[in-house]
Enzyme design. Structure first.
Site, mmCIF file in Angstrom:
data_model
loop_
_atom_site.group_PDB
_atom_site.id
_atom_site.type_symbol
_atom_site.label_atom_id
_atom_site.label_comp_id
_atom_site.label_asym_id
_atom_site.label_seq_id
_atom_site.Cartn_x
_atom_site.Cartn_y
_atom_site.Cartn_z
ATOM 1 N N ASP A 12 -14.916 -7.537 0.649
ATOM 2 C CA ASP A 12 -16.359 -7.785 0.683
ATOM 3 C C ASP A 12 -16.539 -9.303 0.603
ATOM 4 O O ASP A 12 -15.566 -10.070 0.717
ATOM 5 C CB ASP A 12 -17.091 -7.014 -0.425
ATOM 6 C CG ASP A 12 -16.818 -7.561 -1.825
ATOM 7 O OD1 ASP A 12 -15.966 -8.481 -1.973
ATOM 8 O OD2 ASP A 12 -17.443 -7.067 -2.784
ATOM 9 N N HIS A 13 -17.773 -9.744 0.395
ATOM 10 C CA HIS A 13 -18.054 -11.187 0.339
ATOM 11 C C HIS A 13 -17.291 -11.871 -0.799
ATOM 12 O O HIS A 13 -16.866 -13.012 -0.673
ATOM 13 C CB HIS A 13 -19.558 -11.425 0.192
ATOM 14 C CG HIS A 13 -20.171 -10.682 -0.956
ATOM 15 N ND1 HIS A 13 -20.322 -9.311 -0.956
ATOM 16 C CD2 HIS A 13 -20.634 -11.102 -2.164
ATOM 17 C CE1 HIS A 13 -20.871 -8.925 -2.101
ATOM 18 N NE2 HIS A 13 -21.066 -9.996 -2.852
ATOM 19 N N CYS A 68 -11.981 -7.453 -3.486
ATOM 20 C CA CYS A 68 -13.387 -7.682 -3.821
ATOM 21 C C CYS A 68 -13.398 -8.654 -5.004
ATOM 22 O O CYS A 68 -12.383 -9.299 -5.276
ATOM 23 C CB CYS A 68 -14.144 -6.378 -4.092
ATOM 24 S SG CYS A 68 -13.562 -5.386 -5.472
ATOM 25 N N THR A 70 -13.679 -8.243 -8.410
ATOM 26 C CA THR A 70 -12.777 -7.844 -9.493
ATOM 27 C C THR A 70 -11.623 -6.974 -9.015
ATOM 28 O O THR A 70 -10.642 -6.799 -9.745
ATOM 29 C CB THR A 70 -13.547 -6.997 -10.526
ATOM 30 O OG1 THR A 70 -14.098 -5.858 -9.837
ATOM 31 C CG2 THR A 70 -14.673 -7.799 -11.176
ATOM 32 N N HIS A 101 7.479 2.493 -8.824
ATOM 33 C CA HIS A 101 7.183 3.748 -9.519
ATOM 34 C C HIS A 101 6.059 4.557 -8.873
ATOM 35 O O HIS A 101 6.040 5.783 -8.996
ATOM 36 C CB HIS A 101 6.805 3.462 -10.977
ATOM 37 C CG HIS A 101 7.973 3.044 -11.818
ATOM 38 N ND1 HIS A 101 7.919 2.956 -13.195
ATOM 39 C CD2 HIS A 101 9.248 2.694 -11.471
ATOM 40 C CE1 HIS A 101 9.098 2.576 -13.671
ATOM 41 N NE2 HIS A 101 9.925 2.387 -12.644
ATOM 42 N N ARG A 135 12.620 10.672 -9.858
ATOM 43 C CA ARG A 135 11.635 11.240 -10.784
ATOM 44 C C ARG A 135 10.222 10.761 -10.464
ATOM 45 O O ARG A 135 9.239 11.441 -10.769
ATOM 46 C CB ARG A 135 12.009 10.908 -12.230
ATOM 47 C CG ARG A 135 11.877 9.441 -12.616
ATOM 48 C CD ARG A 135 12.420 9.183 -14.020
ATOM 49 N NE ARG A 135 12.146 7.844 -14.505
ATOM 50 C CZ ARG A 135 12.830 6.745 -14.160
ATOM 51 N NH1 ARG A 135 13.830 6.849 -13.302
ATOM 52 N NH2 ARG A 135 12.523 5.566 -14.656
ATOM 53 N N HIS A 136 10.141 9.589 -9.826
ATOM 54 C CA HIS A 136 8.811 9.063 -9.486
ATOM 55 C C HIS A 136 8.200 9.835 -8.319
ATOM 56 O O HIS A 136 6.985 10.028 -8.262
ATOM 57 C CB HIS A 136 8.897 7.568 -9.183
ATOM 58 C CG HIS A 136 9.465 6.794 -10.331
ATOM 59 N ND1 HIS A 136 8.818 6.696 -11.544
ATOM 60 C CD2 HIS A 136 10.636 6.121 -10.476
ATOM 61 C CE1 HIS A 136 9.557 6.000 -12.378
ATOM 62 N NE2 HIS A 136 10.672 5.637 -11.753
HETATM 63 C C1 RB5 Z 1 -19.823 -8.172 -5.651
HETATM 64 O O1 RB5 Z 1 -20.702 -9.000 -6.324
HETATM 65 C C2 RB5 Z 1 -18.902 -7.463 -6.612
HETATM 66 O O2 RB5 Z 1 -19.617 -6.493 -7.320
HETATM 67 C C3 RB5 Z 1 -17.745 -6.848 -5.886
HETATM 68 O O3 RB5 Z 1 -17.043 -7.842 -5.200
HETATM 69 C C4 RB5 Z 1 -16.700 -6.128 -6.716
HETATM 70 O O4 RB5 Z 1 -16.251 -6.933 -7.757
HETATM 71 C C5 RB5 Z 1 -17.039 -4.774 -7.142
HETATM 72 O O5 RB5 Z 1 -16.271 -4.086 -7.814
#
Ligand code: RB5
Length: 144
Positions: A12-13, A68, A70, A101, A135-136
């Site tokens: 995403d952005h 993204c 996070t 694993h 096992r994995h």
């Molecule tokens: C975008 O602002 C943010 O929410 C997205 O990139 C991501 O972190 C969502 O999980």
């Protein structure tokens, strides 16, 4: 990983700038990378891009990298597909284990929590590590 295997990548952005750097890094290393968007830092919705890559991976067309802010939204999106094993990795150890694993077929990164050098190390480690099986594999079979 065999360099003939296609790597589908999307963001995403929040991950757009890191995506461009990773595409260059992988292309320079001889990998076959297909950019599935987004195409600018303008705000977009991560599920649209997470689904594009996940569908390719679920269809067996290659592996994926999703980015993204996070990494959390992309992880949630990708792991809705039963044939996708998406791993959000924060360091090389997680990247290594996600392949050894968990046989992760999608690597997920959080651009707002990783520096460029660490992100490259995670990607390189993930691509160069092999699944251990045994096992994995039994544990992965239990997910079905
Ligand atoms: C975008 O602002 C943010 O929410 C997205 O990139 C991501 O972190 C969502 O999980």
């Amino acid at each position: 990983m065999d360099k003939s295997i296609k790597i589908f990548i999307a963001s995403d952005h929040g991950g757009f700038e890191l995506k461009g750097k990773i595409i260059k890094h992988l292309s320079d290393s001889g990998y076959n990378v297909e950019d599935m968007g987004c195409s600018s830092i303008d705000s977009v919705d991560y599920p649209l891009y997470g689904k594009k890559v996940s569908e390719k991976v679920a269809d067996g067309e290659g592996v994926g990298i999703l980015i993204c802010g996070t990494g959390i939204g992309m992880s949630i999106t990708a792991n809705r597909y039963s044939d996708v094993r998406a791993a959000l990795c924060m360091n090389g150890y997680m990247a290594k284990m996600s392949k050894m694993h968990n046989n992760a077929n999608v690597l997920v990164l959080g651009a707002r929590v990783l520096g460029e050098g660490l992100a490259f190390d995670i990607v390189d480690t993930w691509l160069s590590t092999e699944f251990e099986g045994g096992r994995h594999q039994k544990r992965l079979d239990m997910l079905e």
